[in-house]
Design a protein around this motif. Structure first.
Motif, PDB file in Angstrom:
ATOM      1  N   VAL A 119     -21.664 -27.322  -0.648  1.00 34.14           N
ATOM      2  CA  VAL A 119     -21.385 -28.726  -0.965  1.00 34.14           C
ATOM      3  C   VAL A 119     -22.706 -29.451  -1.166  1.00 34.14           C
ATOM      4  O   VAL A 119     -23.548 -29.488  -0.262  1.00 34.14           O
ATOM      5  N   ARG A 120     -22.887 -30.018  -2.361  1.00 31.22           N
ATOM      6  CA  ARG A 120     -24.072 -30.821  -2.649  1.00 31.22           C
ATOM      7  C   ARG A 120     -23.685 -32.299  -2.617  1.00 31.22           C
ATOM      8  O   ARG A 120     -22.764 -32.712  -3.332  1.00 31.22           O
ATOM      9  N   LEU A 121     -24.362 -33.071  -1.786  1.00 30.03           N
ATOM     10  CA  LEU A 121     -24.194 -34.512  -1.831  1.00 30.03           C
ATOM     11  C   LEU A 121     -24.735 -34.988  -3.177  1.00 30.03           C
ATOM     12  O   LEU A 121     -25.858 -34.648  -3.550  1.00 30.03           O
ATOM     13  N   ASN A 122     -23.947 -35.795  -3.897  1.00 26.31           N
ATOM     14  CA  ASN A 122     -24.297 -36.067  -5.288  1.00 26.31           C
ATOM     15  C   ASN A 122     -24.147 -37.550  -5.641  1.00 26.31           C
ATOM     16  O   ASN A 122     -23.261 -37.945  -6.394  1.00 26.31           O
ATOM     17  N   ARG A 123     -25.045 -38.348  -5.069  1.00 31.31           N
ATOM     18  CA  ARG A 123     -25.187 -39.748  -5.481  1.00 31.31           C
ATOM     19  C   ARG A 123     -26.684 -39.990  -5.751  1.00 31.31           C
ATOM     20  O   ARG A 123     -27.343 -40.761  -5.057  1.00 31.31           O
ATOM     21  N   PRO A 124     -27.227 -39.308  -6.747  1.00 30.79           N
ATOM     22  CA  PRO A 124     -28.687 -39.342  -6.952  1.00 30.79           C
ATOM     23  C   PRO A 124     -29.232 -40.734  -7.221  1.00 30.79           C
ATOM     24  O   PRO A 124     -30.392 -41.017  -6.908  1.00 30.79           O
ATOM     25  N   GLU A 125     -28.414 -41.621  -7.786  1.00 27.59           N
ATOM     26  CA  GLU A 125     -28.893 -42.963  -8.110  1.00 27.59           C
ATOM     27  C   GLU A 125     -29.240 -43.776  -6.863  1.00 27.59           C
ATOM     28  O   GLU A 125     -29.991 -44.761  -6.935  1.00 27.59           O
ATOM     29  N   VAL A 126     -28.702 -43.381  -5.700  1.00 31.82           N
ATOM     30  CA  VAL A 126     -28.999 -44.073  -4.434  1.00 31.82           C
ATOM     31  C   VAL A 126     -29.496 -43.071  -3.394  1.00 31.82           C
ATOM     32  O   VAL A 126     -29.285 -43.231  -2.200  1.00 31.82           O
ATOM     33  N   ARG A 127     -30.177 -42.021  -3.856  1.00 33.47           N
ATOM     34  CA  ARG A 127     -30.751 -40.995  -2.987  1.00 33.47           C
ATOM     35  C   ARG A 127     -29.704 -40.418  -2.035  1.00 33.47           C
ATOM     36  O   ARG A 127     -29.953 -40.199  -0.850  1.00 33.47           O
ATOM     37  N   ASN A 128     -28.526 -40.178  -2.590  1.00 37.41           N
ATOM     38  CA  ASN A 128     -27.419 -39.543  -1.862  1.00 37.41           C
ATOM     39  C   ASN A 128     -27.004 -40.313  -0.611  1.00 37.41           C
ATOM     40  O   ASN A 128     -26.572 -39.712   0.384  1.00 37.41           O
ATOM     41  N   ALA A 129     -27.114 -41.632  -0.659  1.00 38.10           N
ATOM     42  CA  ALA A 129     -26.647 -42.454   0.455  1.00 38.10           C
ATOM     43  C   ALA A 129     -25.168 -42.196   0.688  1.00 38.10           C
ATOM     44  O   ALA A 129     -24.379 -42.043  -0.253  1.00 38.10           O
ATOM     45  N   ILE A 130     -24.781 -42.135   1.948  1.00 33.41           N
ATOM     46  CA  ILE A 130     -23.415 -41.767   2.323  1.00 33.41           C
ATOM     47  C   ILE A 130     -22.531 -43.010   2.293  1.00 33.41           C
ATOM     48  O   ILE A 130     -22.706 -43.929   3.103  1.00 33.41           O
ATOM     49  N   ASP A 131     -21.580 -43.054   1.359  1.00 34.55           N
ATOM     50  CA  ASP A 131     -20.656 -44.179   1.278  1.00 34.55           C
ATOM     51  C   ASP A 131     -19.256 -43.734   1.690  1.00 34.55           C
ATOM     52  O   ASP A 131     -19.028 -42.570   2.046  1.00 34.55           O
ATOM     53  N   GLN A 132     -18.304 -44.648   1.645  1.00 35.85           N
ATOM     54  CA  GLN A 132     -16.945 -44.332   2.087  1.00 35.85           C
ATOM     55  C   GLN A 132     -16.309 -43.240   1.234  1.00 35.85           C
ATOM     56  O   GLN A 132     -15.593 -42.384   1.747  1.00 35.85           O
ATOM     57  N   GLN A 133     -16.586 -43.254  -0.069  1.00 34.53           N
ATOM     58  CA  GLN A 133     -16.039 -42.216  -0.946  1.00 34.53           C
ATOM     59  C   GLN A 133     -16.530 -40.829  -0.524  1.00 34.53           C
ATOM     60  O   GLN A 133     -15.746 -39.870  -0.460  1.00 34.53           O
ATOM     61  N   MET A 134     -17.809 -40.723  -0.206  1.00 36.52           N
ATOM     62  CA  MET A 134     -18.354 -39.436   0.230  1.00 36.52           C
ATOM     63  C   MET A 134     -17.738 -39.008   1.556  1.00 36.52           C
ATOM     64  O   MET A 134     -17.408 -37.830   1.743  1.00 36.52           O
ATOM     65  N   ILE A 135     -17.577 -39.960   2.463  1.00 35.48           N
ATOM     66  CA  ILE A 135     -16.934 -39.659   3.743  1.00 35.48           C
ATOM     67  C   ILE A 135     -15.530 -39.105   3.497  1.00 35.48           C
ATOM     68  O   ILE A 135     -15.135 -38.073   4.064  1.00 35.48           O
ATOM     69  N   ASP A 136     -14.770 -39.767   2.647  1.00 37.99           N
ATOM     70  CA  ASP A 136     -13.393 -39.339   2.367  1.00 37.99           C
ATOM     71  C   ASP A 136     -13.368 -37.940   1.751  1.00 37.99           C
ATOM     72  O   ASP A 136     -12.524 -37.106   2.110  1.00 37.99           O
ATOM     73  N   GLU A 137     -14.292 -37.683   0.841  1.00 37.42           N
ATOM     74  CA  GLU A 137     -14.308 -36.372   0.179  1.00 37.42           C
ATOM     75  C   GLU A 137     -14.758 -35.274   1.140  1.00 37.42           C
ATOM     76  O   GLU A 137     -14.229 -34.147   1.095  1.00 37.42           O
ATOM     77  N   LEU A 138     -15.706 -35.580   2.029  1.00 40.81           N
ATOM     78  CA  LEU A 138     -16.111 -34.588   3.019  1.00 40.81           C
ATOM     79  C   LEU A 138     -14.986 -34.301   4.015  1.00 40.81           C
ATOM     80  O   LEU A 138     -14.847 -33.166   4.483  1.00 40.81           O
ATOM     81  N   HIS A 139     -14.164 -35.297   4.321  1.00 41.13           N
ATOM     82  CA  HIS A 139     -12.979 -35.050   5.150  1.00 41.13           C
ATOM     83  C   HIS A 139     -12.051 -34.048   4.459  1.00 41.13           C
ATOM     84  O   HIS A 139     -11.465 -33.173   5.119  1.00 41.13           O
ATOM     85  N   GLN A 140     -11.913 -34.153   3.157  1.00 40.83           N
ATOM     86  CA  GLN A 140     -11.061 -33.216   2.419  1.00 40.83           C
ATOM     87  C   GLN A 140     -11.647 -31.803   2.447  1.00 40.83           C
ATOM     88  O   GLN A 140     -10.905 -30.820   2.544  1.00 40.83           O
ATOM     89  N   VAL A 141     -12.958 -31.710   2.357  1.00 46.52           N
ATOM     90  CA  VAL A 141     -13.612 -30.400   2.491  1.00 46.52           C
ATOM     91  C   VAL A 141     -13.321 -29.819   3.865  1.00 46.52           C
ATOM     92  O   VAL A 141     -12.997 -28.633   4.008  1.00 46.52           O
ATOM     93  N   CYS A 142     -13.427 -30.647   4.902  1.00 45.61           N
ATOM     94  CA  CYS A 142     -13.151 -30.177   6.261  1.00 45.61           C
ATOM     95  C   CYS A 142     -11.712 -29.696   6.394  1.00 45.61           C
ATOM     96  O   CYS A 142     -11.461 -28.664   7.031  1.00 45.61           O
ATOM     97  N   ALA A 143     -10.781 -30.451   5.830  1.00 50.03           N
ATOM     98  CA  ALA A 143      -9.376 -30.044   5.905  1.00 50.03           C
ATOM     99  C   ALA A 143      -9.179 -28.670   5.285  1.00 50.03           C
ATOM    100  O   ALA A 143      -8.448 -27.818   5.819  1.00 50.03           O
ATOM    101  N   PHE A 144      -9.840 -28.418   4.163  1.00 48.16           N
ATOM    102  CA  PHE A 144      -9.754 -27.110   3.515  1.00 48.16           C
ATOM    103  C   PHE A 144     -10.346 -26.018   4.411  1.00 48.16           C
ATOM    104  O   PHE A 144      -9.741 -24.951   4.596  1.00 48.16           O
ATOM    105  N   LEU A 145     -11.519 -26.282   5.009  1.00 49.71           N
ATOM    106  CA  LEU A 145     -12.192 -25.268   5.817  1.00 49.71           C
ATOM    107  C   LEU A 145     -11.507 -25.041   7.160  1.00 49.71           C
ATOM    108  O   LEU A 145     -11.626 -23.964   7.739  1.00 49.71           O
ATOM    109  N   GLU A 146     -10.801 -26.022   7.648  1.00 52.76           N
ATOM    110  CA  GLU A 146     -10.032 -25.834   8.877  1.00 52.76           C
ATOM    111  C   GLU A 146      -8.873 -24.875   8.648  1.00 52.76           C
ATOM    112  O   GLU A 146      -8.499 -24.110   9.544  1.00 52.76           O
TER     113      GLU A 146
END
Length: 255
Positions: free
Chosen positions: A21-48
């Protein structure tokens, strides 16, 4: 079926024994926003549901590599008491730390604030000579409340953790390596190959044994030795244990 084909903030590669998984918000140096949090939760659900090794890294920016420069300050500034109590970041980072298979954080450039706390949740951290890792939250009138307040002390010890958390110290690559906050340093072009090499070593082990070992490792001291005995009791009955030990003995007999 690909994992999160419509992801807006992540680039994802799914293979049989690992997910990158590559964090991909290069315009803001990959700052973690709510969208990224939500998508990482989906990754976790898959890996669980599908336990695999997870490699976390950052997509390249126009100024070079960066893991994550922190939480999105624009969103963070507008959060209030209820947002803090909701544990937006900490709940995700705990979920990542509790994944059944190991998590590898491959770090480059800035690893700050929430980005550092995400890295602290991983089982392994490797980096490049350009990493800068720390928690400058107190300079913004808040605290590092997504895991650093306890994980960092466990990782580097109380004196250095207090320098980072209370005095805003940001470690360079050599300092992070000396503190064992990262286990190795690599040229940027070799960072992801090094992460995959580590993943290969993990993948060569028995997956169930790895999962039980990780789970038992993170239990509180008072849970041992009972937890160790219970986990070993399951593994002693596994087909993989018999097969792997038989192969070991046969190989030894041929020498």
């Amino acid at each position: 079926m690909s994992l999160l084909p419509d992801a807006k903030t992540l680039l994802i590669e799914d293979s049989p024994d690992r997910v990158v998984v590559r964090l991909n918000r290069p315009e803001v140096r990959n700052a973690i926003d709510q969208q990224m949090i939500d998508e990482l939760h989906q990754v976790c659900a898959f890996l669980e549901s599908n336990p695999k090794i997870l490699i976390l890294t950052g997509a390249q920016t126009d100024k070079g590599g960066v893991f994550a420069s922190g939480a999105d300050i624009g969103q963070l500034r507008d959060r209030g008491r209820e947002d803090a109590l909701a544990g937006i970041n900490i709940k995700l980072f705990i979920r990542i730390a509790e994944l059944k298979m190991p998590v590898i954080a491959a770090l480059d450039g800035f690893v700050l604030g929430g980005g550092a706390e995400l890295a602290f949740a991983a089982d392994f951290r490797i980096g490049t000579p350009s990493i800068r890792i720390g928690n400058p939250e107190t300079s913004l009138g808040i605290m590092a409340a997504a895991g650093a307040s306890w994980r960092l002390r466990e990782l580097v010890g109380e004196p250095l953790a207090k320098e980072i958390l209370l005095a805003g110290r940001v470690l360079n690559a050599e300092e992070a390596l000396a503190a064992r906050l990262v286990s190795s340093l690599h040229d940027p072009a070799e960072l992801l190959p090094a992460a995959h090499a580590l993943a290969e070593r993990i993948a060569a082990q028995d997956p169930l044994a790895v999962q039980y070992t990780k789970a038992v490792f993170h239990l509180p001291r008072q849970a041992h030795p009972e937890a160790d005995m219970q986990a070993q009791a399951v593994l002693f009955e596994s087909a993989a244990k018999y097969r792997r030990m038989t192969a070991f003995l046969e190989k030894k007999a041929k020498k």
